[in-house]
Structure formats: C-alpha cells, structure tokens
Design a protein around this motif. Structure first.
Motif, PDB file in Angstrom:
ATOM      1  N   SER A 270       0.742  -1.165   0.007  1.00 15.56           N
ATOM      2  CA  SER A 270      -0.067   0.076  -0.065  1.00 15.56           C
ATOM      3  C   SER A 270       1.001   1.191  -0.008  1.00 15.56           C
ATOM      4  N   GLU A 271       1.983   1.093   0.824  1.00 15.37           N
ATOM      5  CA  GLU A 271       2.928   2.568   0.706  1.00 15.37           C
ATOM      6  C   GLU A 271       3.514   2.667  -0.805  1.00 15.37           C
ATOM      7  N   THR A 272       3.852   1.409  -1.315  1.00 14.41           N
ATOM      8  CA  THR A 272       4.199   1.413  -2.679  1.00 14.41           C
ATOM      9  C   THR A 272       3.409   2.368  -3.795  1.00 14.41           C
ATOM     10  N   VAL A 273       2.157   1.775  -3.483  1.00 11.79           N
ATOM     11  CA  VAL A 273       1.038   2.266  -4.544  1.00 11.79           C
ATOM     12  C   VAL A 273       0.738   3.727  -3.982  1.00 11.79           C
ATOM     13  N   ARG A 274       0.812   4.059  -2.684  1.00  9.19           N
ATOM     14  CA  ARG A 274       0.358   5.527  -2.578  1.00  9.19           C
ATOM     15  C   ARG A 274       1.469   6.351  -2.879  1.00  9.19           C
ATOM     16  N   ARG A 275       2.958   5.799  -2.596  1.00 16.06           N
ATOM     17  CA  ARG A 275       3.918   6.748  -3.055  1.00 16.06           C
ATOM     18  C   ARG A 275       4.045   6.967  -4.865  1.00 16.06           C
TER      19      ARG A 275
ATOM     20  N   ALA B 180      12.773 -11.060   1.162  1.00 18.92           N
ATOM     21  CA  ALA B 180      12.166 -11.574   0.055  1.00 18.92           C
ATOM     22  C   ALA B 180      10.598 -10.952   0.269  1.00 18.92           C
ATOM     23  N   THR B 181      10.204 -10.718   1.474  1.00 19.66           N
ATOM     24  CA  THR B 181       8.769 -10.264   1.392  1.00 19.66           C
ATOM     25  C   THR B 181       8.398  -8.842   1.022  1.00 19.66           C
ATOM     26  N   TYR B 182       9.640  -8.148   1.556  1.00 19.81           N
ATOM     27  CA  TYR B 182       9.806  -6.927   1.152  1.00 19.81           C
ATOM     28  C   TYR B 182       9.881  -6.639  -0.532  1.00 19.81           C
ATOM     29  N   ALA B 183      10.770  -7.315  -0.951  1.00 17.62           N
ATOM     30  CA  ALA B 183      11.058  -7.288  -2.456  1.00 17.62           C
ATOM     31  C   ALA B 183       9.878  -7.793  -3.474  1.00 17.62           C
ATOM     32  N   VAL B 184       9.029  -8.742  -2.797  1.00 17.54           N
ATOM     33  CA  VAL B 184       7.868  -9.274  -3.866  1.00 17.54           C
ATOM     34  C   VAL B 184       6.930  -8.005  -3.566  1.00 17.54           C
ATOM     35  N   SER B 185       6.777  -7.655  -2.337  1.00 16.49           N
ATOM     36  CA  SER B 185       5.457  -6.563  -2.011  1.00 16.49           C
ATOM     37  C   SER B 185       5.860  -5.322  -2.842  1.00 16.49           C
ATOM     38  N   ARG B 186       7.297  -4.960  -2.890  1.00 18.46           N
ATOM     39  CA  ARG B 186       7.399  -3.569  -3.606  1.00 18.46           C
ATOM     40  C   ARG B 186       7.320  -3.801  -5.304  1.00 18.46           C
TER      41      ARG B 186
ATOM     42  N   ILE C 132       0.725  -2.893  -9.315  1.00 20.79           N
ATOM     43  CA  ILE C 132      -0.699  -2.393  -8.937  1.00 20.79           C
ATOM     44  C   ILE C 132      -0.795  -1.021  -9.441  1.00 20.79           C
ATOM     45  N   ALA C 133       0.363  -0.194  -9.120  1.00 20.94           N
ATOM     46  CA  ALA C 133       0.378   1.104  -9.717  1.00 20.94           C
ATOM     47  C   ALA C 133       0.106   1.345 -11.358  1.00 20.94           C
ATOM     48  N   ALA C 134       0.705   0.309 -11.884  1.00 22.13           N
ATOM     49  CA  ALA C 134       0.712   0.156 -13.357  1.00 22.13           C
ATOM     50  C   ALA C 134      -0.382  -0.291 -13.608  1.00 22.13           C
ATOM     51  N   LEU C 135      -1.175  -1.186 -12.920  1.00 20.90           N
ATOM     52  CA  LEU C 135      -2.732  -1.461 -13.315  1.00 20.90           C
ATOM     53  C   LEU C 135      -3.774  -0.509 -13.216  1.00 20.90           C
ATOM     54  N   ILE C 136      -3.330   0.355 -12.336  1.00 17.20           N
ATOM     55  CA  ILE C 136      -4.132   1.525 -12.184  1.00 17.20           C
ATOM     56  C   ILE C 136      -4.095   2.394 -13.317  1.00 17.20           C
TER      57      ILE C 136
END
Lengths: 153, 221
Positions: free
Chosen positions: B7-12, B77-83, B89-93
């Motif tokens: 969510s933070e990545t998308v928000r940014r 790994a979680t951080y990388a996958v989530s980023r 998701i930002a691209a999909l928007i």
C-alpha cells in the motif's frame, strides 16, 4: 535466528516458480516435437492438381530464419482444425527461400517470388483460377486474422 | 506479502506528480489512437514499466532507506515481492485508466469492441508490463539509483542484437532466445502466457536471492 529468517526465501515462491518452470519446459517440448499437419504439395505439381481438383493453390512463402514463420508453423500448421481446413480447401505449397543461407534460390523459387513480388516472410498467396483477384497476406498476426484471410473472398 | 509495503508503494507512486502526468499523457495517447481508429492501448508496455519500475530499489539504497527497511522484522524476500507487487498495482491502475478512456472513446464514436480480442490484448499488455517491472526489480536489486534503467536498455539491446546475429546461422537458438528472454507482446499462444508468467516468477525469485545475499552499507550515497 532472526537474522537468518529475515534473509530466507519463502518456500511457496520457490515451489511455485519450480512448478511453472517444469510446466513450461514440458509445453515447449511438446510443441517442439509436434509435426506439421498440412500435406504440402511439390511446386511442380501444384497447378496440375489445382486444375484437376478445382481447388485454389495456397502458396506459403517462408524462410528458416524467419521467426514469425516458425510461430505460424506452431500455431497454424500444427493446429488440427486449421491444417484440416487448408488440406481440404486448397492445394498447399510451401516455398522456402534460401537466399540468406545459400546466396541464391532455385530458379523456380526465384521466378515465383519475382512473379508475386514477395518482399517479406511469411507471405501467403491464394491463387484461385475461378476468381479474378488473387488473395495475399504478408506477415503473421495471429490465428484469427489468418483464419479470416483463409475464409475471405 | 506485506500489505503495508504494497500500500505504501502504491501510495507513493500514485501520489507522485509524475505519475499523474504519465496518466494524463497515456490517456491522451489512448484517446488519440482510438479516435484515429488505431486501437492501440496507449503508450507501449515497456515505456510504462520503465517509468514506474525505475525506482524499485536503487534510489532507496542510494538514499539510505533500504538499509532502514531491512533493519525491520520483515523478510527481505517479502519486502522485494511486495515492492514489485505495489509497482505492478500502480501500473494496473494506469492501464485501467487507459482502458476506460479507450472504451468511452470507442463507444462515443461508434467503433466496435470485440470483447475476446480486447481482453486478450489487455492480458498481453498487463503481463508484458509486469515482466518489465520484475526485470527492472532484478536489476535494481544490485545497483544504485536508476542504474537499473541502463541495464534494462542494455539487456534489450544485447538480447535483440544477439538474437538477430544468430537468426541466420542458428535460427533455432535465435528463436529460443527471443521466445524465452522477451515477453513477446504481439501474439500469444497458451504456451506463451505460461512462459511469461514463469519468467516473471523466475525474475522475482532471482531478485529475492540477490537481496538475500546482499550486504548493504549504511548511509546514503
């Protein structure tokens, strides 16, 4: 322990990646071993058979180095339904250009390419003696557009 | 997956002025191409992915914030996958916005929409973008600010050049290289979809492996 856990990679990710990789290799292998289902007719028999059976000649101008041609082989000529349609409705002739590999083509191939002004590969030409206008399609843009080309008048 | 990181990545991304400008530009291009009956879906997937995926890890490492993130109790790994998921998701928007513009324009000018073809084109564009983002993520996992972009361009130049050079003497090898190292946007068989998804997962896994082993120096550049 916390430090090691922080650097570990989720087993689910590894398992999913491995599973998809195996599936993809299997699919590639199956595609690799598939054979053309189109019964190609030798060039010198094409016109005679066309007159005898009353079917148009379907020329497929292709080249070994042409990537879209190979994609077409996989998607069209190894497709049971489309290959059956081609065999049933046309006299299919495959013309392989060898200009790049050997520096020249056979005289018959050269003559045909000049006659139909073949500039790119793949080029498909349907010669129907009953219809005044020949049909032509350059390049490959998918099964649907190919099927439309086969069916169009 | 960490929903906070996503969510933070998308928000940014979405809250960035450049994202808004890209959206306006993409929407305008989509409108013009639909109106002109070219029916392209806006700027190419590579262009969109480049703009969004350029700052996956490199800028954060250069600024010193990646080290901070990895000092938290979150798996690398979680951080990388989530980023990567967040940027995707930002691209999909962005793509959804372009699709809406495309459909509204097509309906308003009375152009036809063949649903099956449209959805297939959309699936190809989405997969292509995610592939490019994952590739940028891999390159970003071991480089600094925006160097992943340079590597990305070198990658495509190199793979394209090698494939062309091989195509005469080794057409099979050239075909294998093109099929497996590019996302091949033009036409897709079911095997191509499988290949692209598999490639995306391999890239994500490699990113996790690189980040797992990477020693991060403290402080910014």
């Amino acid at each position: 322990m916390a430090h090691r856990n922080q650097r570990s990679i989720p087993a689910a990710l590894i398992a999913l990646t491995a599973a998809l990789f195996v599936l993809r290799v299997a699919a590639d292998f199956r595609q690799w071993n598939a054979k053309d289902l189109v019964t190609w007719v030798p060039l010198h028999l094409a016109e005679r058979l066309s007159r005898a059976h009353g079917k148009p000649v379907f020329y497929d101008f292709t080249a070994d180095w042409c990537a879209p041609c190979r994609q077409m082989d996989r998607e069209i000529y190894r497709d049971e339904h489309l290959a059956k349609l081609i065999n049933k409705r046309f006299i299919p002739v495959r013309i392989v250009d060898r200009q790049r590999e050997e520096g020249k083509n056979l005289p018959a191939v050269e003559a045909l390419e000049r006659k139909y002004e073949v500039r790119a590969f793949p080029t498909m030409i349907i010669i129907d003696p009953n219809v005044r206008r020949d049909r032509r399609h350059e390049g490959y843009s998918g099964k649907k557009s190919f099927a439309t080309f086969l069916g169009s008048r | 997956m960490s929903w906070i990181v996503i969510s933070e990545t998308v928000r940014r991304n979405v809250g960035n002025i450049y994202y808004v400008l890209i959206a306006i530009f993409a929407g305008l291009m989509t409108f013009l191409s639909t109106y002109g009956d070219h029916r392209a879906s806006g700027p190419g997937p590579a262009f969109m992915a480049l703009l969004l995926g350029a700052q996956l890890f490199g800028p954060e490492q250069s600024a010193g914030t990646l080290q901070l993130a990895f000092s938290r109790p979150i798996r690398r790994a979680t951080y990388a996958v989530s980023r990567i998921a967040g940027v995707s998701i930002a691209a999909l928007i962005l793509i959804t916005f372009c699709v809406i513009v495309d459909v509204v324009t097509a309906v308003s000018i009375g152009a036809s929409i063949v649903l099956e073809e449209y959805l297939l084109n959309l699936a190809r564009a989405v997969l292509g973008i995610i592939f490019f983002i994952a590739l940028l993520g891999l390159f970003g996992s071991f480089t600094r600010s925006y160097a992943n972009l340079l590597l990305f361009l070198v990658y495509f130049g190199a793979v394209g050049g090698i494939s062309d050079a091989l195509s005469d003497k080794f057409p099979t090898l050239s075909d294998l290289a093109t099929k497996n190292l590019f996302p091949r946007i033009s036409t897709y068989t079911p095997e191509d979809y499988l290949r692209v998804v598999s490639n995306i997962l391999i890239l994500i896994l490699l990113t996790c492996v690189v980040l797992r082993r990477r020693q991060l120096s403290y402080g910014s550049d």
